[in-house]
Write a protein that holds these residues in place. Sequence first.
Motif, short mmCIF file in Angstrom:
data_model
loop_
_atom_site.label_atom_id
_atom_site.label_comp_id
_atom_site.label_asym_id
_atom_site.label_seq_id
_atom_site.Cartn_x
_atom_site.Cartn_y
_atom_site.Cartn_z
N ILE A 116 -57.93 -3.27 -40.22
CA ILE A 116 -59.33 -3.76 -40.25
C ILE A 116 -59.47 -4.85 -41.31
CG2 ILE A 116 -60.40 -1.61 -39.46
CD1 ILE A 116 -61.12 -1.22 -42.56
N GLN A 157 -64.16 -6.43 -44.69
CA GLN A 157 -65.61 -6.34 -44.46
C GLN A 157 -65.99 -5.10 -43.64
OE1 GLN A 157 -63.59 -8.94 -44.00
NE2 GLN A 157 -64.23 -10.27 -45.68
N GLN A 158 -65.01 -4.45 -42.99
CA GLN A 158 -65.34 -3.25 -42.18
C GLN A 158 -65.01 -1.94 -42.89
OE1 GLN A 158 -63.56 -3.62 -38.27
NE2 GLN A 158 -64.72 -5.51 -37.88
N ASN A 209 -66.63 -0.01 -44.94
CA ASN A 209 -67.62 1.08 -44.98
C ASN A 209 -67.70 1.83 -43.65
OD1 ASN A 209 -68.59 0.71 -47.76
ND2 ASN A 209 -69.27 -1.29 -47.00
N GLU A 210 -67.55 1.09 -42.54
CA GLU A 210 -67.51 1.75 -41.22
C GLU A 210 -66.27 2.63 -41.14
OE1 GLU A 210 -68.05 -1.46 -41.67
OE2 GLU A 210 -70.04 -1.81 -40.84
N ALA A 211 -65.15 2.13 -41.66
CA ALA A 211 -63.91 2.91 -41.61
C ALA A 211 -64.08 4.21 -42.42
CB ALA A 211 -62.75 2.08 -42.17
N ARG A 225 -65.81 6.72 -40.34
CA ARG A 225 -64.95 7.30 -39.30
C ARG A 225 -63.93 8.27 -39.89
NH1 ARG A 225 -62.65 2.85 -35.46
NH2 ARG A 225 -61.46 4.69 -34.84
#
Length: 347
Positions: free
Chosen positions: A319, A322-323, A325-327, A330
């Motif tokens: 990733i 920038q991603q 926090n989404e990771a 999950r």
Amino acid sequence: MPNTRAYAAAEAKAPLTPFTLDRREPGEFDVAIDIKFCGICHTDLHQTANDWGGGTFPMVPGHEIAGVVSAVGGKVTRFQVGQHVGVGCLVDSCRTCVECRKGLEQYCAGQVVFTYNSMDPKEGRVTYGGYSNKIVVDENYVLSIPENLPLDGAAPLLCAGITLYSPLRHWGAGPGKKVAIIGLGGLGHMGVKLAHAMGAEVTVLSQSLNKQKDGARLGADHFYATSDPDTFTKLAGQFDLIVNTVPAASNWDQFIGLLATNGALVVVGVPDDAVAINGFPLIIKRRTVAGSLIGGIAETQEMLDFCGKHNIVSDIEVIPMQQVNEAYKRVSKSDVRYRFVIDCGTL
Ligand code: NAP
Ligand code: ZN
Ligand code: ZN
């Protein structure tokens, strides 16, 4: 090395946001590394949430670091510019205590310096980890990554890999041994690959059968759901070694019942609460309950060389920073196959 770009949590439970920091200029024994990839370990979630207390913020997590040497100090002998290297959970230790002299730096009785959220006497401040684009580390705590392994897949070996390799070796996983791995996440999937490569018969104990196909592909011989009570009757008394990677409290007595005589339940996942266990099931079969923390520097190099020889890397989802926090969201839902790795070039 001023203006190193990074991502940090400004305070406990805060989302990670861009952050700039200074790394020291490489001293004579230091290796400067351009970080290419950094894995996301569940420990990073525990630490940025300050689950274990003692967190210093802003915190830059990351201890599954893979990169390329950009400069070396004048007295560095083991590394050269351009070499593929890794940094795991440790960047220094006292080097003189009994444990350090045995290569068990992770259990150092003096001052151990973890890669992040740890006081660093050299820097006079807290350490900042691998969610960044550069790091400077003493050569004694830098690992060499075999050139046949891709850097992105190799990054998680620096924590998830060694955390499973060390207990598998210590408790003798190999041909004729039955090993079970509880939890098929970042640590667990490395445990399956490594135990299989060592020649053990491997069983996955997962919450459900959802990941059963992956288990077989990773090298598991058997796959059982811990949500099914039959699992605990079918498998009673079978295993020489069970490694528990679950990041939560669970019913350890159920797992102790699955151990053979002399079997060991080794805890590596950090429970979020105290766990009660009964003495009787331990006594009647001379069973052991133990813990294990990552691995020493020499053993980490041994693990990387083993992975190079057997072509073992982590199954990853790369990733951009920038991603992150989404990771994290999950990972907290066990929705990862099987490790997120940050492309630090996106910083
Ligand atoms: P992870 O990728 O999130 O994997 C954990 C796995 O455990 C999940 O995929 C899930 O597998 C299972 N699980 C999660 N929540 C559960 C629950 N509430 N009950 C039962 N099973 C659950 O995490 P990780 O990066 O592998 O890290 C795991 C733990 O090890 C963390 O606590 C971390 O801090 C710790 N750790 C310890 C060391 C050490 O040196 N001892 C080193 C690194 C990490 P299934 O879906 O298959 O059930
Ligand atoms: Zn870790
Ligand atoms: Zn020491």
